[in-house]
Design a protein around this motif. Structure first.
Motif, PDB file in Angstrom:
ATOM      1  N   ARG A 245      -7.083  12.631  -8.589  1.00 20.12           N
ATOM      2  CA  ARG A 245      -7.591  11.323  -8.962  1.00 20.12           C
ATOM      3  C   ARG A 245      -9.107  11.420  -9.060  1.00 20.12           C
TER       4      ARG A 245
ATOM      5  N   ARG B  66       4.914   7.658  -8.181  1.00 26.56           N
ATOM      6  CA  ARG B  66       4.581   8.825  -8.995  1.00 26.56           C
ATOM      7  C   ARG B  66       5.390   8.757 -10.279  1.00 26.56           C
TER       8      ARG B  66
ATOM      9  N   LYS C  35       0.835  -1.208   0.000  1.00 17.82           N
ATOM     10  CA  LYS C  35       0.000   0.000   0.000  1.00 17.82           C
ATOM     11  C   LYS C  35       0.868   1.256   0.000  1.00 17.82           C
ATOM     12  N   LYS C  36       1.950   1.230   0.755  1.00 19.84           N
ATOM     13  CA  LYS C  36       2.849   2.387   0.789  1.00 19.84           C
ATOM     14  C   LYS C  36       3.478   2.608  -0.596  1.00 19.84           C
TER      15      LYS C  36
ATOM     16  N   ILE D  54       2.201   1.783  -3.456  1.00 19.31           N
ATOM     17  CA  ILE D  54       1.138   2.290  -4.330  1.00 19.31           C
ATOM     18  C   ILE D  54       0.939   3.785  -4.086  1.00 19.31           C
ATOM     19  N   GLN D  55       0.906   4.175  -2.816  1.00 20.18           N
ATOM     20  CA  GLN D  55       0.678   5.583  -2.485  1.00 20.18           C
ATOM     21  C   GLN D  55       1.858   6.474  -2.877  1.00 20.18           C
ATOM     22  N   GLU D  56       3.065   5.955  -2.798  1.00 26.45           N
ATOM     23  CA  GLU D  56       4.250   6.768  -3.095  1.00 26.45           C
ATOM     24  C   GLU D  56       4.631   6.790  -4.566  1.00 26.45           C
TER      25      GLU D  56
ATOM     26  N   ARG E 280       0.545  15.716  -6.527  1.00 31.49           N
ATOM     27  CA  ARG E 280      -0.039  14.603  -7.267  1.00 31.49           C
ATOM     28  C   ARG E 280      -1.252  15.096  -8.044  1.00 31.49           C
TER      29      ARG E 280
END
Length: 186
Positions: free
Chosen positions: A171, A11, A4-5, A7-9, A168
């Motif tokens: 979304r 870019r 998950k980390k 995926i979130q990080e 970011r």
């Protein structure tokens, strides 16, 4: 780093600095991609890891002008396949889907390794094929530009690109693309 980390990080930044490319890194990224699921385990993805400086210079000539930020990259991965390498069931071709999953796993692994992996579509496919000796019947799906995250904004970026680097991109809200039980007009 947990998934998950990563995926979130993850870019697709353009602020890149070079880094040392090793065969160990290439094998690590390739192995991560190789673990992707595919229809009947056909594994239709093909990757060329280009890090030879002279060949990279030649490959840079195939990029569109807006991708000049990529010229500092020490590694470009060319992603390609052809439909015949994977399932074709009732009019559904799985080669692009399955290759996309493999690319996704590679991107997450790169993020875990603190690398930027930026897929691009701005290139001349025929020129890429010629430079890298890719057979004509293959489809080049994307080039992935690799680098370390740079600390300051590059003068190679347009004002629009600089702005997108700083935060970011928005979304879509979940309710725009997720449907519960069946599709409904929104």
């Amino acid at each position: 780093m947990d998934v998950k980390k990563a995926i979130q990080e993850r870019r697709a930044l353009r602020l890149l600095e070079p880094f040392e490319v090793t065969e160990e890194l290439i094998l690590d990224l390739a192995e991560s991609a190789s673990l992707a699921p595919s229809c009947f385990n056909n594994q239709p993805w093909r990757f060329i890891f280009t890090y030879d400086k002279e060949l990279l210079k030649e490959l840079f000539t195939a990029l569109t002008p807006r991708n000049n930020w990529a010229f500092v990259s020490p590694l470009i991965v060319t992603v390609f396949t052809k439909y015949e390498l994977d399932c074709q069931i009732k009019g559904r071709d799985y080669a692009l889907f399955d290759t996309g999953i493999a690319v996704g796993l590679m991107l997450l692994r790169a993020t875990e390794l603190e690398l930027i992996a930026h897929p691009i579509a701005g290139y001349d496919e025929e020129k890429v094929k010629k430079i890298l000796n890719i057979p004509e019947d293959m489809q080049v799906i994307a080039l992935i530009i690799f680098g370390k995250k740079a600390e300051k904004l590059s003068t190679l970026l347009s004002d629009e690109q600089k702005e997108r680097e700083l935060k970011r991109p928005e979304r879509l809200p979940i309710e725009k693309f997720v449907f519960i039980n069946k599709y409904t007009e929104k």
